[in-house]
Design a protein around this motif. Structure first.
Motif, short mmCIF file in Angstrom:
data_model
loop_
_atom_site.label_atom_id
_atom_site.label_comp_id
_atom_site.label_asym_id
_atom_site.label_seq_id
_atom_site.Cartn_x
_atom_site.Cartn_y
_atom_site.Cartn_z
N PHE A 150 0.88 -0.88 -0.24
CA PHE A 150 -0.11 0.00 -0.07
C PHE A 150 0.84 1.06 -0.21
CE2 PHE A 150 -0.07 -2.29 4.67
CZ PHE A 150 0.44 -1.70 5.21
N ASP A 151 0.13 2.34 -0.56
CA ASP A 151 1.15 3.48 -0.12
C ASP A 151 1.23 4.08 1.09
OD1 ASP A 151 -1.51 4.82 0.26
OD2 ASP A 151 -1.67 5.48 -2.27
N PHE A 152 2.14 5.38 1.45
CA PHE A 152 2.09 5.91 2.13
C PHE A 152 0.66 5.97 3.28
CE2 PHE A 152 2.33 9.88 5.19
CZ PHE A 152 3.23 9.30 5.99
N GLU A 153 0.28 6.94 2.15
CA GLU A 153 -1.74 7.14 3.77
C GLU A 153 -2.14 6.49 3.51
OE1 GLU A 153 -5.41 10.27 2.12
OE2 GLU A 153 -3.08 10.27 0.98
N THR A 154 -2.21 4.98 2.67
CA THR A 154 -3.18 4.05 2.90
C THR A 154 -2.91 3.24 4.86
OG1 THR A 154 -3.82 3.95 0.35
CG2 THR A 154 -4.45 1.69 2.52
N GLY A 155 -1.44 3.16 4.28
CA GLY A 155 -1.07 2.49 5.39
C GLY A 155 -1.42 3.31 6.73
N LEU A 156 -1.35 4.70 7.02
CA LEU A 156 -1.38 5.78 7.70
C LEU A 156 -3.18 4.92 8.11
CD1 LEU A 156 -0.29 7.67 9.93
CD2 LEU A 156 -0.72 9.33 8.59
N ARG A 157 -3.80 5.16 7.41
CA ARG A 157 -4.76 4.91 7.13
C ARG A 157 -5.24 4.18 8.56
NH1 ARG A 157 -8.36 9.17 5.61
NH2 ARG A 157 -7.47 10.21 3.99
N VAL A 158 -4.44 2.71 7.90
CA VAL A 158 -4.68 1.27 8.91
C VAL A 158 -4.67 1.22 9.73
CG1 VAL A 158 -4.55 -0.55 8.39
CG2 VAL A 158 -4.77 0.71 6.22
N VAL A 159 -3.13 1.95 10.14
CA VAL A 159 -2.20 2.33 11.28
C VAL A 159 -3.31 2.54 12.67
CG1 VAL A 159 -0.58 2.61 12.68
CG2 VAL A 159 -0.10 1.31 10.38
N LEU A 173 -10.91 -3.26 8.10
CA LEU A 173 -9.64 -3.45 6.32
C LEU A 173 -10.96 -4.16 5.09
CD1 LEU A 173 -6.98 -5.40 7.70
CD2 LEU A 173 -7.20 -3.36 7.20
N ASP A 174 -12.48 -4.59 5.29
CA ASP A 174 -13.06 -4.69 4.11
C ASP A 174 -12.77 -3.56 3.12
OD1 ASP A 174 -14.33 -6.84 4.25
OD2 ASP A 174 -16.16 -6.55 4.19
N ASN A 175 -12.85 -2.59 2.75
CA ASN A 175 -12.40 -1.93 2.18
C ASN A 175 -11.68 -1.53 1.51
OD1 ASN A 175 -15.05 -1.03 3.54
ND2 ASN A 175 -13.90 -0.20 5.28
N PHE A 176 -9.90 -1.72 1.80
CA PHE A 176 -8.79 -2.19 1.62
C PHE A 176 -8.72 -3.02 0.22
CE2 PHE A 176 -8.84 0.93 5.17
CZ PHE A 176 -8.37 1.59 4.63
N LYS A 177 -8.36 -2.93 -0.73
CA LYS A 177 -6.64 -3.66 -1.31
C LYS A 177 -5.89 -3.55 -1.27
CE LYS A 177 -11.10 -4.97 -4.68
NZ LYS A 177 -11.33 -4.95 -4.53
N PHE A 178 -5.06 -5.18 -1.45
CA PHE A 178 -3.74 -4.69 -1.88
C PHE A 178 -2.97 -5.06 -2.36
CE2 PHE A 178 -4.99 -5.81 2.74
CZ PHE A 178 -4.81 -4.35 3.23
N SER A 179 -2.02 -4.51 -2.68
CA SER A 179 -1.15 -4.35 -3.77
C SER A 179 0.50 -5.46 -4.25
CB SER A 179 -0.73 -3.18 -4.72
OG SER A 179 -0.81 -1.86 -4.57
N GLU A 180 0.52 -6.65 -5.32
CA GLU A 180 1.20 -7.04 -5.40
C GLU A 180 2.73 -6.95 -4.71
OE1 GLU A 180 1.58 -10.73 -6.41
OE2 GLU A 180 0.20 -9.47 -7.38
N LEU A 181 2.91 -7.94 -3.43
CA LEU A 181 4.08 -6.73 -3.03
C LEU A 181 5.40 -7.33 -3.37
CD1 LEU A 181 3.63 -9.91 0.49
CD2 LEU A 181 3.53 -6.98 0.44
N ALA A 182 6.54 -6.65 -3.87
CA ALA A 182 7.38 -6.59 -4.83
C ALA A 182 9.35 -7.66 -3.57
CB ALA A 182 8.11 -5.17 -4.41
N ILE A 183 8.83 -7.68 -2.51
CA ILE A 183 9.99 -8.05 -1.55
C ILE A 183 9.12 -9.07 -0.95
CG2 ILE A 183 11.26 -7.20 0.61
CD1 ILE A 183 11.14 -3.86 -0.63
#
Length: 285
Positions: free
Chosen positions: A100-109, A208-218
């Motif tokens: 996820f991007d910075f802002e999405t991660g922050l909203r979840v946290v 968390l139901d509202n969120f989608k997660f992108s492909e992990l690159a690491i």
């Protein structure tokens, strides 16, 4: 191979972040917008002594860890081979991997911190000197079955979690046990990583139901399983993490088993660096 490891709650200190807020002004402004207060002021000055409160600690650590990571990438120009984080720090490992991007991660946290802070009446304590089997035996023999193991930090450093009254009772019990070097009550508002977080977990699942997660690159090692995250199970793993123990000891051992591994702690403090050294020493690795 390089593994970046990100610290969790307990590593926060007044002054953390330093010049990062000026370096990443855009992201700092973005963070202020999500939080509704100045993250720079909270981290550097903490005028109202809120930094140690879960609902403030978690977003603050996530932000400082994330900016530290971005600074590191700018400095070195390369990403790590693996990432792992201790409890809250796992969100930074996932951010580093592009989930996820910075802002999405922050909203979840932010939501996670709010929900966890509502679970009051609990406590946690670190028991140093006994292994998992010995601790489990002590809990059973002393009718402390409502206490659970929350963090497997190293072979002989284990954190227990339960109602504050039970943790206080456990202190008396453990301090009498031969082999216990220290019993340290932790400054937490709740019994994190235990059954007492079930209500928070259920509410978090809905959020968390509202969120989608992108492909992990690491490759990111999950606290819950001490194994790499499965793309299809990111959401479920983050939900489970609230009530499951943090398998840090096993996570580090599994990373070490892959070959020559260098660990670098990204964020404030050196708690995890110390634990990695301890795991190597206690496991003869």
């Amino acid at each position: 191979m390089i593994a970046y490891i990100f610290p969790g709650q307990g590593s926060q200190t007044k002054g953390m972040g330093g010049t990062l807020f000026e370096e990443f002004k855009q992201l700092t402004m973005q963070a202020d917008g999500v939080l509704g207060y100045s993250i720079k002021e909270l981290c550097l000055e903490d005028p109202q002594s809120k930094l140690s409160q879960t609902q403030y600690t978690q977003p603050a650590l996530y932000i400082v860890n994330a900016l530290s990571y971005l600074h590191k990438i700018q400095e070195t120009g390369k990403k790590p081979d693996f990432a792992a984080g201790h409890s809250l720090g796992e969100y930074n490992a996932l951010f580093a991997a592009g989930a996820f991007d910075f802002e999405t991660g922050l909203r979840v946290v932010k939501k996670r911190g709010e929900l966890m802070s509502q679970a009051t009446g609990g406590g946690m304590a670190a028991v140093i000197g006994l292994d998992e089997e010995q601790i489990t035996a002590v809990l059973q023999q002393n009718q402390l079955q409502n206490i659970e193991i929350a963090n497997y930090n190293s072979p002989s450093q284990i954190v227990i979690s339960g109602l504050k009254t039970d943790i206080d009772q456990a202190k008396v019990v453990f301090e009498r046990i031969k082999g216990v070097q220290m019993f340290i009550p932790l400054k937490t508002s709740g019994a994190f990583h235990s059954r007492y977080m079930t209500e928070a977990k259920n509410k978090f699942a809905v959020f968390l139901d509202n969120f989608k997660f992108s492909e992990l690159a690491i490759t990111v090692i999950a606290n819950v399983y001490a194994r790499p995250y499965k793309q299809s199970a990111i959401k479920q793993t983050l939900i489970e993490q609230l009530t499951s123990p943090v398998k840090w000891n096993e996570s580090i051992k599994n990373l070490l088993s892959l070959g020559e591994m260098e660990f670098e702690e990204i964020g404030p403090g050196r708690v995890l660096t110390g634990l990695v050294q301890r795991i190597k020493r206690e496991s003869d690795l």
